[in-house]
Write an enzyme that holds these catalytic residues in place. Sequence first.
Site, PDB file in Angstrom:
ATOM      1  N   LYS A 132      -7.299  -1.399   9.178  1.00  0.00           N
ATOM      2  CA  LYS A 132      -8.627  -1.816   9.694  1.00  0.00           C
ATOM      3  C   LYS A 132      -8.527  -2.591  10.997  1.00  0.00           C
ATOM      4  O   LYS A 132      -9.424  -2.514  11.835  1.00  0.00           O
ATOM      5  CB  LYS A 132      -9.418  -2.623   8.659  1.00  0.00           C
ATOM      6  CG  LYS A 132      -8.711  -3.827   8.060  1.00  0.00           C
ATOM      7  CD  LYS A 132      -8.084  -3.480   6.753  1.00  0.00           C
ATOM      8  CE  LYS A 132      -7.073  -4.484   6.299  1.00  0.00           C
ATOM      9  NZ  LYS A 132      -7.300  -4.940   4.954  1.00  0.00           N
ATOM     10  N   LYS A 150     -13.805  -4.880   8.888  1.00  0.00           N
ATOM     11  CA  LYS A 150     -14.346  -3.844   7.997  1.00  0.00           C
ATOM     12  C   LYS A 150     -15.821  -3.591   8.297  1.00  0.00           C
ATOM     13  O   LYS A 150     -16.284  -2.449   8.261  1.00  0.00           O
ATOM     14  CB  LYS A 150     -14.147  -4.278   6.543  1.00  0.00           C
ATOM     15  CG  LYS A 150     -12.673  -4.265   6.138  1.00  0.00           C
ATOM     16  CD  LYS A 150     -12.457  -5.005   4.846  1.00  0.00           C
ATOM     17  CE  LYS A 150     -11.023  -4.910   4.364  1.00  0.00           C
ATOM     18  NZ  LYS A 150     -10.729  -5.857   3.279  1.00  0.00           N
ATOM     19  N   VAL A 170       0.833  -1.213   0.000  1.00  0.00           N
ATOM     20  CA  VAL A 170       0.000   0.000   0.000  1.00  0.00           C
ATOM     21  C   VAL A 170       0.865   1.260   0.000  1.00  0.00           C
ATOM     22  O   VAL A 170       0.572   2.225  -0.718  1.00  0.00           O
ATOM     23  CB  VAL A 170      -0.975  -0.011   1.204  1.00  0.00           C
ATOM     24  CG1 VAL A 170      -1.821   1.247   1.221  1.00  0.00           C
ATOM     25  CG2 VAL A 170      -1.864  -1.250   1.164  1.00  0.00           C
ATOM     26  N   VAL A 212     -11.474   0.112   4.355  1.00  0.00           N
ATOM     27  CA  VAL A 212     -12.607  -0.754   3.968  1.00  0.00           C
ATOM     28  C   VAL A 212     -12.802  -0.725   2.462  1.00  0.00           C
ATOM     29  O   VAL A 212     -12.937   0.347   1.867  1.00  0.00           O
ATOM     30  CB  VAL A 212     -13.923  -0.305   4.651  1.00  0.00           C
ATOM     31  CG1 VAL A 212     -15.078  -1.221   4.248  1.00  0.00           C
ATOM     32  CG2 VAL A 212     -13.773  -0.289   6.167  1.00  0.00           C
ATOM     33  N   ASP A 232     -10.865 -10.286   8.646  1.00  0.00           N
ATOM     34  CA  ASP A 232     -10.644  -9.018   7.945  1.00  0.00           C
ATOM     35  C   ASP A 232     -11.994  -8.398   7.551  1.00  0.00           C
ATOM     36  O   ASP A 232     -12.224  -7.203   7.778  1.00  0.00           O
ATOM     37  CB  ASP A 232      -9.771  -9.268   6.706  1.00  0.00           C
ATOM     38  CG  ASP A 232      -9.528  -8.009   5.904  1.00  0.00           C
ATOM     39  OD1 ASP A 232      -8.714  -7.169   6.348  1.00  0.00           O
ATOM     40  OD2 ASP A 232     -10.169  -7.834   4.850  1.00  0.00           O
TER      41      ASP A 232
HETATM   42  P1  NDP Z   1       2.935  -5.008   3.568  1.00  0.00           P
HETATM   43  O1  NDP Z   1       3.262  -6.162   4.440  1.00  0.00           O
HETATM   44  O2  NDP Z   1       3.075  -5.129   2.111  1.00  0.00           O
HETATM   45  O3  NDP Z   1       3.775  -3.726   4.023  1.00  0.00           O
HETATM   46  C1  NDP Z   1       3.887  -3.330   5.374  1.00  0.00           C
HETATM   47  C2  NDP Z   1       5.014  -2.324   5.492  1.00  0.00           C
HETATM   48  O4  NDP Z   1       5.063  -1.866   6.818  1.00  0.00           O
HETATM   49  C3  NDP Z   1       6.387  -2.898   5.165  1.00  0.00           C
HETATM   50  O5  NDP Z   1       7.171  -1.892   4.620  1.00  0.00           O
HETATM   51  C4  NDP Z   1       6.880  -3.297   6.540  1.00  0.00           C
HETATM   52  O6  NDP Z   1       8.283  -3.252   6.655  1.00  0.00           O
HETATM   53  C5  NDP Z   1       6.330  -2.177   7.371  1.00  0.00           C
HETATM   54  N1  NDP Z   1       6.177  -2.562   8.768  1.00  0.00           N
HETATM   55  C6  NDP Z   1       5.332  -3.468   9.268  1.00  0.00           C
HETATM   56  N2  NDP Z   1       5.439  -3.524  10.602  1.00  0.00           N
HETATM   57  C7  NDP Z   1       6.395  -2.622  10.945  1.00  0.00           C
HETATM   58  C8  NDP Z   1       6.970  -2.221  12.160  1.00  0.00           C
HETATM   59  N3  NDP Z   1       6.582  -2.750  13.318  1.00  0.00           N
HETATM   60  N4  NDP Z   1       7.924  -1.277  12.136  1.00  0.00           N
HETATM   61  C9  NDP Z   1       8.310  -0.755  10.963  1.00  0.00           C
HETATM   62  N5  NDP Z   1       7.800  -1.085   9.767  1.00  0.00           N
HETATM   63  C10 NDP Z   1       6.852  -2.016   9.765  1.00  0.00           C
HETATM   64  O7  NDP Z   1       1.445  -4.599   3.973  1.00  0.00           O
HETATM   65  P2  NDP Z   1       0.381  -3.836   3.061  1.00  0.00           P
HETATM   66  O8  NDP Z   1       1.001  -2.685   2.411  1.00  0.00           O
HETATM   67  O9  NDP Z   1      -0.366  -4.831   2.254  1.00  0.00           O
HETATM   68  O10 NDP Z   1      -0.660  -3.340   4.194  1.00  0.00           O
HETATM   69  C11 NDP Z   1      -0.402  -2.187   4.951  1.00  0.00           C
HETATM   70  C12 NDP Z   1      -1.686  -1.813   5.687  1.00  0.00           C
HETATM   71  O11 NDP Z   1      -2.720  -1.570   4.740  1.00  0.00           O
HETATM   72  C13 NDP Z   1      -2.227  -2.896   6.619  1.00  0.00           C
HETATM   73  O12 NDP Z   1      -2.861  -2.261   7.692  1.00  0.00           O
HETATM   74  C14 NDP Z   1      -3.261  -3.598   5.744  1.00  0.00           C
HETATM   75  O13 NDP Z   1      -4.252  -4.234   6.487  1.00  0.00           O
HETATM   76  C15 NDP Z   1      -3.834  -2.403   4.999  1.00  0.00           C
HETATM   77  N6  NDP Z   1      -4.481  -2.682   3.731  1.00  0.00           N
HETATM   78  C16 NDP Z   1      -3.886  -3.464   2.792  1.00  0.00           C
HETATM   79  C17 NDP Z   1      -4.473  -3.645   1.566  1.00  0.00           C
HETATM   80  C18 NDP Z   1      -3.861  -4.469   0.483  1.00  0.00           C
HETATM   81  O14 NDP Z   1      -4.496  -4.659  -0.554  1.00  0.00           O
HETATM   82  N7  NDP Z   1      -2.641  -4.970   0.667  1.00  0.00           N
HETATM   83  C19 NDP Z   1      -5.765  -3.031   1.262  1.00  0.00           C
HETATM   84  C20 NDP Z   1      -6.318  -2.224   2.322  1.00  0.00           C
HETATM   85  C21 NDP Z   1      -5.686  -2.068   3.504  1.00  0.00           C
HETATM   86  P3  NDP Z   1       9.203  -4.562   6.636  1.00  0.00           P
HETATM   87  O15 NDP Z   1       9.453  -4.739   5.194  1.00  0.00           O
HETATM   88  O16 NDP Z   1      10.360  -4.160   7.430  1.00  0.00           O
HETATM   89  O17 NDP Z   1       8.385  -5.676   7.259  1.00  0.00           O
HETATM   90  N1  HSE Z   2      -6.522  -8.455   2.601  1.00  0.00           N
HETATM   91  C1  HSE Z   2      -7.510  -7.493   2.281  1.00  0.00           C
HETATM   92  C2  HSE Z   2      -8.456  -8.078   1.270  1.00  0.00           C
HETATM   93  C3  HSE Z   2      -6.869  -6.255   1.732  1.00  0.00           C
HETATM   94  O1  HSE Z   2      -8.120  -9.103   0.668  1.00  0.00           O
HETATM   95  O2  HSE Z   2      -9.549  -7.543   1.081  1.00  0.00           O
HETATM   96  C4  HSE Z   2      -7.844  -5.136   1.496  1.00  0.00           C
HETATM   97  O3  HSE Z   2      -8.350  -4.639   2.689  1.00  0.00           O
END
Ligand code: NDP
Ligand code: HSE
Length: 430
Positions: free
Chosen positions: A107, A207, A15, A134, A203
């Site tokens: 979420k 939402k 994201v 969401v 999840d």
């Molecule tokens: P990813 O696992 O792809 O990315 C998470 C990022 O956050 C990585 O850069 C990770 O770093 C970093 N990170 C995680 N924990 C820590 C920590 N404790 N300290 C520092 N850095 C941290 O996750 P997403 O991008 O998929 O998701 C991010 C958020 O968005 C979540 O809350 C998810 O639920 C939400 N979301 C995701 C969607 C999707 O389609 N993927 C859609 C809607 C919401 P490192 O590489 O070091 O682990």
């Molecule tokens: N893991 C979530 C999904 C990402 O599959 O809908 C979007 O919130």
Amino acid sequence: MKQGVKIALLGFGTVGQGTVELLTKNLDVIQNRISVPVIVDKIYVRNPDKYSHVALPATAAFVTDYKEILQDSSIDIVVEVMGGTTFARTCIEEAIIAGKHVVTANKDLLAEAGPYLMELATKHHVDLRFEASVAGAIPIIRALYDSFGSNQITEIMGILNGTTNFILSKMSEDGLGYEEVLKEAQDLGYAEADPTSDVEGYDAARKLAILGSIAFNKRIFFEDVSCEGITQIDASDIQFGKEFGYTIKLLGIARETKKGLSLNVHPAFIANTHPLASVRGSFNAVFLRGNGFDEAMFYGRGAGSLPTGSSIVSDVMEVARNVVQGKTGEMKQFYYPQKTMYSSSKIESAYYIRMTVDNSTGVLAKVATKLAEQRISAHSVIQRKADNDTATLAIITSKCPHAYIQNLIDSFNHLRVVREVGSVIRIMVE
Ligand code: NDP
Ligand code: HSE
């Protein structure tokens, strides 16, 4: 007049990267719409080397201490895209207290502490926005608090998880196996870090809690949602469903009636002609009922890098407008603490039951007797020989409360001719 609005990201995964990509790709469009540029300044990550292959905007640099962001008075907006409920909560609370506006997709955290964080943001005169939390790219939060804000919302029904919708669509349309499709969803960036959240329905439940809080103005949390996932669904259920004219979906359903609030996530068969049946792959859809607008349905990508980035950037733009105009706290939300819950066991539905039975005479009569004892009728039955000793029975029942079905399944489990009750799935008849 401010020369630009500076943002910092916490996290740079699926994201976070989608957010920066969209801000870069649509730089001019965004600047024209809000009259100032959005400048990506700091990006907090644990290990910058992991992201050395990703091109950053010239203005941006990685930092490995999030305090650098909080202490930088030039940063207006913090975008939290790490996930998790402990460290992310600390960061968001500290950012709010430091006077920074916050945009998040988290979420898990909002379903645990959303109302408290909203109160904290209001107290510190900053914005907290969470459209991306969401249904990915669908502007459903904005629709609920803004566009339909004059209505009493009575029902929310939706496909709220892209991963499970992708899995069920691929299993149904391409006959692929569960594990294989889950892996594909992970590779495409749809699944959560721990995909248990997706496949067990947590999840979607989170939402639904967020949507319910806004729609019904109550403090609704994850634990208020009764939740079943898709892990028990077998390829044979999908096949039987097709024979009965149904498509299977993981639905989130929230209703407020005089009897109270009900919030449920569970797999359900819906008629192939139902509008939600055509929502395939990682797409989500949300159907709303309200006492003014009547019915509305929203459809769009529910997960993935750019679709989620799209909602994050929209929130950033809304907050940036406020920053430029010197306004904050536009999303005033008051959550009544009291709520009356309506038990899921009282909710009526028709059911599909699949079970393995002895392949012998008189079995159907015994099963029918148990149905009659619970005052449930069988609307349709398919019986198929499984091997020399056993047969599979797929039954569609009349509508009845969930508690009756539980009693029926208990009584089936005590019948000697029933080897196993494999699946029990609700059918949405209206
Ligand atoms: P990813 O696992 O792809 O990315 C998470 C990022 O956050 C990585 O850069 C990770 O770093 C970093 N990170 C995680 N924990 C820590 C920590 N404790 N300290 C520092 N850095 C941290 O996750 P997403 O991008 O998929 O998701 C991010 C958020 O968005 C979540 O809350 C998810 O639920 C939400 N979301 C995701 C969607 C999707 O389609 N993927 C859609 C809607 C919401 P490192 O590489 O070091 O682990
Ligand atoms: N893991 C979530 C999904 C990402 O599959 O809908 C979007 O919130």
